[in-house]
Design an enzyme around this catalytic site. Structure first.
Site, PDB file in Angstrom:
ATOM      1  N   GLY A 125       0.693  -1.201  -0.039  1.00 49.13           N
ATOM      2  CA  GLY A 125       0.021   0.079   0.249  1.00 49.13           C
ATOM      3  C   GLY A 125       0.741   1.205   0.096  1.00 49.13           C
ATOM      4  N   ASP A 128       1.204   1.935  -3.733  1.00 46.91           N
ATOM      5  CA  ASP A 128       0.000   2.623  -3.719  1.00 46.91           C
ATOM      6  C   ASP A 128      -0.059   3.889  -3.636  1.00 46.91           C
ATOM      7  OD1 ASP A 128      -1.311   0.275  -4.741  1.00 46.91           O
ATOM      8  OD2 ASP A 128      -1.796  -0.189  -2.823  1.00 46.91           O
TER       9      ASP A 128
END
Length: 275
Positions: A125, A128
């Site tokens: 993440g 991301d």
């Protein structure tokens, strides 16, 4: 300043238009909890709407930038999707994924440039998040991994959509399929970051100088540049040219343009109104 469980907003220098947004769960290596996905878009929206903010610097508190999504968050999502009706469970799960995606896309929805300063781990993440940022820097000791494949997950919060445009399709495919760890130096070679630094202190100072430089420019020109570049990713060259022509027909003739020309003529630094 707004108070958050997983984040912290800091204005380090009085009267500066550069604000710092910290991922602030250092004891958990800034893993992304359920609270983060609720708070992150709120924090970015707050900075976006604050006329005193021109640039946002995003970094991690403690020894790491971000260790990825908190496994407890994954478990709670999975538990919420349990249903005897597979179709309804799938529809609910899709809405949940879209909710998490929107939290990361909030970086792009923020009109102000977001600069990522990365040290330590940037995993799953974390990638991301940084691929949604406008400029990325890291330390030499930083390390990265598109880790989702090792957790039996197809990355779904933006890496597979944004990383290919940054490092190239082939490189993105290799990194995403292997989940291998790569260094800050390799991140620089791939184009994931613009520069690397020997220490976090050196990086922080360089990021500060870049951010202050951008913050000194016309806010209309800066926000317009970000908006046009983001929009142009999905357009042909002709469509992109048409879009920027329409944009500038509304934004170009401004007090900022007058001030920029006057300052250049008078050999002084321009002073622009807040946005």
């Amino acid at each position: 300043m707004d108070k958050f469980k997983t984040l912290e907003i800091v204005q380090k220098t009085p009267n500066s238009r550069v604000f710092h947004l910290y991922l602030n769960r250092p004891s958990h290596r800034n893993a992304l909890s359920r609270d983060f996905f609720f708070e992150f878009p709120k924090a970015l929206a707050s900075l976006d709407q604050n006329p005193n903010v021109s640039v946002v610097v995003l970094s991690g508190a403690g020894k790491h930038f971000c260790a990825g999504i908190d496994l407890g968050t994954l478990g709670s999502i999975s538990d919420q999707s349990v249903s005897s009706d597979r179709g309804r469970a799938g529809e609910k799960f899709r809405r949940e994924i879209k909710y998490l995606q929107e939290a990361i896309t909030a970086i792009e929805r923020c009109r102000k440039p977001v600069i990522a300063g990365i040290h330590g781990a940037c995993i799953g993440g974390g990638i991301d998040i940084v691929t949604g940022c406008d400029i990325r820097y890291c330390t030499d000791e930083a390390f990265f991994s598109v880790k989702e494949v090792d957790l039996a997950i197809t990355a779904d919060l933006g890496t597979l959509q944004r990383l290919p445009a940054i490092v190239g399709y082939g490189n993105a495919m290799e990194l995403a399929l292997t989940g291998r760890r790569f260094s800050g130096q390799e991140a620089r070679q791939l184009g994931l970051v613009s520069r690397t630094f020997r220490s976090k202190e050196e990086m922080d100072e360089a990021v500060r100088l870049v951010a202050e430089d951008i913050a000194s420019k016309s806010p209309l020109a800066v926000t317009g540049t970000k908006a046009v570049l983001l929009r142009s990713r999905d357009l042909t060259v002709d469509q992109g040219l048409d879009y920027v022509a329409t944009w500038n027909s509304a934004m170009l003739l401004s007090d900022d343009l007058t001030e920029a020309i006057s300052a250049h003529t008078q050999k002084r630094k321009p002073v622009f109104a807040k946005l």
